[in-house]
Design a protein around this motif. Structure first.
Motif, PDB file in Angstrom:
ATOM      1  N   MET A 269       0.964  -1.169   0.091  1.00  0.00           N
ATOM      2  CA  MET A 269      -0.008  -0.075  -0.021  1.00  0.00           C
ATOM      3  C   MET A 269       0.785   1.218  -0.061  1.00  0.00           C
ATOM      4  N   ILE A 270       2.078   1.108   0.599  1.00  0.00           N
ATOM      5  CA  ILE A 270       3.073   2.393   0.667  1.00  0.00           C
ATOM      6  C   ILE A 270       3.281   2.594  -1.111  1.00  0.00           C
ATOM      7  N   ALA A 271       3.684   1.268  -1.523  1.00  0.00           N
ATOM      8  CA  ALA A 271       4.132   1.693  -3.180  1.00  0.00           C
ATOM      9  C   ALA A 271       2.968   1.884  -3.913  1.00  0.00           C
ATOM     10  N   LYS A 272       1.739   1.431  -3.630  1.00  0.00           N
ATOM     11  CA  LYS A 272       0.678   2.074  -4.391  1.00  0.00           C
ATOM     12  C   LYS A 272       0.388   3.606  -4.420  1.00  0.00           C
ATOM     13  N   SER A 273       0.424   4.048  -3.222  1.00  0.00           N
ATOM     14  CA  SER A 273       0.181   5.404  -2.815  1.00  0.00           C
ATOM     15  C   SER A 273       1.352   6.183  -3.497  1.00  0.00           C
ATOM     16  N   VAL A 274       2.664   5.906  -3.157  1.00  0.00           N
ATOM     17  CA  VAL A 274       3.761   6.786  -3.725  1.00  0.00           C
ATOM     18  C   VAL A 274       3.578   6.730  -5.482  1.00  0.00           C
ATOM     19  N   LEU A 275       3.498   5.560  -5.958  1.00  0.00           N
ATOM     20  CA  LEU A 275       3.568   5.376  -7.422  1.00  0.00           C
ATOM     21  C   LEU A 275       2.179   5.944  -8.010  1.00  0.00           C
ATOM     22  N   SER A 276       1.120   5.836  -7.382  1.00  0.00           N
ATOM     23  CA  SER A 276      -0.251   6.336  -7.820  1.00  0.00           C
ATOM     24  C   SER A 276      -0.141   7.932  -7.915  1.00  0.00           C
ATOM     25  N   HIS A 277       0.489   8.395  -7.067  1.00  0.00           N
ATOM     26  CA  HIS A 277       0.750   9.989  -6.949  1.00  0.00           C
ATOM     27  C   HIS A 277       1.721  10.445  -7.926  1.00  0.00           C
ATOM     28  N   LYS A 278       2.823   9.718  -8.296  1.00  0.00           N
ATOM     29  CA  LYS A 278       3.886   9.857  -9.416  1.00  0.00           C
ATOM     30  C   LYS A 278       3.407   9.773 -10.707  1.00  0.00           C
ATOM     31  N   TYR A 279       2.369   8.870 -11.129  1.00  0.00           N
ATOM     32  CA  TYR A 279       2.110   8.364 -12.555  1.00  0.00           C
ATOM     33  C   TYR A 279       0.653   8.435 -12.752  1.00  0.00           C
ATOM     34  N   GLU A 280      -0.042   9.157 -11.815  1.00  0.00           N
ATOM     35  CA  GLU A 280      -1.593   9.308 -11.992  1.00  0.00           C
ATOM     36  C   GLU A 280      -1.888  10.217 -13.313  1.00  0.00           C
ATOM     37  N   ALA A 281      -1.452  11.345 -13.423  1.00  0.00           N
ATOM     38  CA  ALA A 281      -1.580  12.404 -14.205  1.00  0.00           C
ATOM     39  C   ALA A 281      -1.216  11.861 -15.848  1.00  0.00           C
ATOM     40  N   GLN A 282      -0.159  10.880 -15.813  1.00  0.00           N
ATOM     41  CA  GLN A 282       0.236  10.452 -17.195  1.00  0.00           C
ATOM     42  C   GLN A 282      -0.790   9.020 -17.515  1.00  0.00           C
ATOM     43  N   GLN A 283      -1.171   8.382 -16.633  1.00  0.00           N
ATOM     44  CA  GLN A 283      -2.071   7.501 -16.763  1.00  0.00           C
ATOM     45  C   GLN A 283      -3.668   7.910 -17.154  1.00  0.00           C
ATOM     46  N   SER A 284      -3.799   9.128 -16.754  1.00  0.00           N
ATOM     47  CA  SER A 284      -5.055   9.482 -16.956  1.00  0.00           C
ATOM     48  C   SER A 284      -5.044  10.127 -18.594  1.00  0.00           C
ATOM     49  N   LYS A 285      -4.047  10.600 -18.832  1.00  0.00           N
ATOM     50  CA  LYS A 285      -3.928  10.899 -20.473  1.00  0.00           C
ATOM     51  C   LYS A 285      -3.841   9.857 -21.335  1.00  0.00           C
ATOM     52  N   GLN A 286      -2.990   8.833 -20.793  1.00  0.00           N
ATOM     53  CA  GLN A 286      -3.035   7.513 -21.562  1.00  0.00           C
ATOM     54  C   GLN A 286      -4.489   6.961 -21.892  1.00  0.00           C
ATOM     55  N   LYS A 287      -5.445   7.160 -20.856  1.00  0.00           N
ATOM     56  CA  LYS A 287      -6.696   6.450 -21.017  1.00  0.00           C
ATOM     57  C   LYS A 287      -7.345   7.156 -22.261  1.00  0.00           C
ATOM     58  N   VAL A 288      -7.391   8.458 -21.928  1.00  0.00           N
ATOM     59  CA  VAL A 288      -8.049   9.123 -23.546  1.00  0.00           C
ATOM     60  C   VAL A 288      -7.650   8.834 -24.468  1.00  0.00           C
ATOM     61  N   ASP A 289      -6.377   8.722 -24.886  1.00  0.00           N
ATOM     62  CA  ASP A 289      -5.646   8.134 -25.979  1.00  0.00           C
ATOM     63  C   ASP A 289      -6.164   6.872 -26.472  1.00  0.00           C
ATOM     64  N   ALA A 290      -6.108   5.993 -25.529  1.00  0.00           N
ATOM     65  CA  ALA A 290      -6.569   4.439 -25.550  1.00  0.00           C
ATOM     66  C   ALA A 290      -8.069   4.330 -26.003  1.00  0.00           C
ATOM     67  N   LYS A 291      -9.095   5.272 -25.316  1.00  0.00           N
ATOM     68  CA  LYS A 291     -10.258   5.268 -25.633  1.00  0.00           C
ATOM     69  C   LYS A 291     -10.655   5.599 -27.031  1.00  0.00           C
ATOM     70  N   ASN A 292      -9.761   6.760 -27.449  1.00  0.00           N
ATOM     71  CA  ASN A 292     -10.017   7.470 -28.840  1.00  0.00           C
ATOM     72  C   ASN A 292      -9.776   6.138 -29.828  1.00  0.00           C
ATOM     73  N   ARG A 293      -8.674   5.440 -29.443  1.00  0.00           N
ATOM     74  CA  ARG A 293      -8.198   4.605 -30.412  1.00  0.00           C
ATOM     75  C   ARG A 293      -9.016   3.167 -30.474  1.00  0.00           C
ATOM     76  N   GLY A 294      -9.868   3.158 -29.190  1.00  0.00           N
ATOM     77  CA  GLY A 294     -10.488   1.963 -29.258  1.00  0.00           C
ATOM     78  C   GLY A 294     -10.032   0.900 -28.891  1.00  0.00           C
ATOM     79  N   HIS A 295      -8.912   0.837 -27.792  1.00  0.00           N
ATOM     80  CA  HIS A 295      -8.555  -0.496 -27.086  1.00  0.00           C
ATOM     81  C   HIS A 295      -7.936  -0.014 -25.731  1.00  0.00           C
ATOM     82  N   SER A 296      -7.400  -1.059 -24.895  1.00  0.00           N
ATOM     83  CA  SER A 296      -6.813  -0.578 -23.713  1.00  0.00           C
ATOM     84  C   SER A 296      -5.501  -0.223 -23.509  1.00  0.00           C
ATOM     85  N   VAL A 297      -5.412   0.426 -22.136  1.00  0.00           N
ATOM     86  CA  VAL A 297      -4.054   0.864 -22.130  1.00  0.00           C
ATOM     87  C   VAL A 297      -2.979  -0.066 -22.193  1.00  0.00           C
TER      88      VAL A 297
END
Length: 325
Positions: A269-297
């Protein structure tokens, strides 16, 4: 217990000793829940009713498999399958039922992870960075330097429970270790200018081999050197002068994090907390692009995100500031 371990090992000789121990303990925990703590384990009948095992009740409370996380449930089922396969006349239909449940649990786990939303069980333990900072600040106030160094180590380098088995050693002594000794140990190599961690004994070592992690944070490096001077032997995180096992470490982290910030935390849970904070913004952008393309991240990462051969660099495992020997 030893007989159960031997049975599991015979069924899957490639399992690590830690996995064998974990599976054996799982079988005994199930037996205790289903049959009773004081009853001897004489057969595997308590594993034969898959539906009862899922929702077994004691004093009106559901006490077993459905009360655990999906990864824990999957581990229990894996242990059950190995034991059922060991019988003189294995019940193939029952084993297939369990195998189907394992596949279903794995699929559900993947689907939940793809949403990017933390599970209900972990919501209260996914911390914001200000809570992590408070945890470290509270630990630092204590006379017990070990807790502060331990929590900061996990926060900076996202280690699993193998950090409990970390030993410190000089570069000269490390070079004298045999290959087997290096593969079977986790070491903090402390030189006059550099500190490097080399881990050979961890969950995914068969895939990644020895992982080398330079300790490059200058503030932490000084704190770590000062802390190591206080120790009486080469065990980096001792408990009563001896090396903690992984279960002891888990209990230690949960107890002390509750004391500091009111929330019991594991290395996960410490790792999930720190890594989620570190990469959350990047992951959100990836989801938008993946949705537009029609596939998963996952498909995006595996199929669409590439680099040219001349940008590959050294042909070794690299993840952030972590490399593989």
């Amino acid at each position: 217990m030893e007989q159960i371990k031997e049975t599991i090992k015979n069924q899957n000789p490639l399992l690590k000793d830690t996995s064998i121990d974990h599976y054996a303990k799982s079988i005994f925990r199930l037996h205790e829940a289903m049959v009773g703590k004081d009853e001897p384990l004489v057969n595997l009948d308590f594993l034969k009713d898959i539906d009862e095992l899922k929702v077994h009740q004691r004093n009106g409370d559901i006490v077993y498999l459905n009360s655990f996380s999906m990864t824990t449930i999957r581990n229990f089922y894996s242990a059950i399958i190995l034991m059922l396969q060991s019988e003189d006349t294995p019940d193939k239909k029952l084993i297939q039922k369990y195998q189907a449940v394992v596949r279903g649990t794995a699929k559900k786990y993947e689907e939940e992870n793809e949403t990017g939303i933390v599970s209900a069980r972990q919501q209260d333990k996914l911390l914001k960075m200000d809570q992590i900072d408070k945890l470290l600040a509270e630990a630092k106030k204590e006379d017990n330097k070990m807790n502060y160094i331990l929590f900061k180590f996990i926060t900076l380098y996202h280690l699993r429970n193998e950090i409990a088995e970390l030993r410190y050693i000089t570069p000269t002594k490390y070079k004298k270790l045999t290959k087997q000794e290096r593969d079977d140990g986790n070491f903090l190599i402390v030189g006059t200018k550099k500190i490097t961690m080399k881990r050979g004994k961890f969950k995914t070592n068969k895939r990644y081999g020895i992982i080398t992690t330079p300790i490059e944070d200058k503030v932490f490096q000084k704190e770590l050197r000062d802390y190591l001077k206080t120790l009486n032997n080469d065990i980096v995180f001792p408990y009563n002068g001896e090396m903690m096992d992984r279960k002891r470490l888990s209990n230690h982290l949960i107890y002390n994090s509750k004391k500091y910030i009111g929330i019991g935390l594991s290395t996960t849970m410490i790792a999930k907390s720190v890594l989620s904070h570190k990469y959350e913004a990047q992951q959100s952008k990836q989801k938008v692009d993946a949705k537009n393309r029609g596939h998963s991240v996952n498909t995006q990462n595996m199929v669409y995100i590439k680099r040219l051969p001349d940008e590959q660099g050294e042909k070794e495992f690299t993840k952030g500031n972590v490399t593989k020997d």
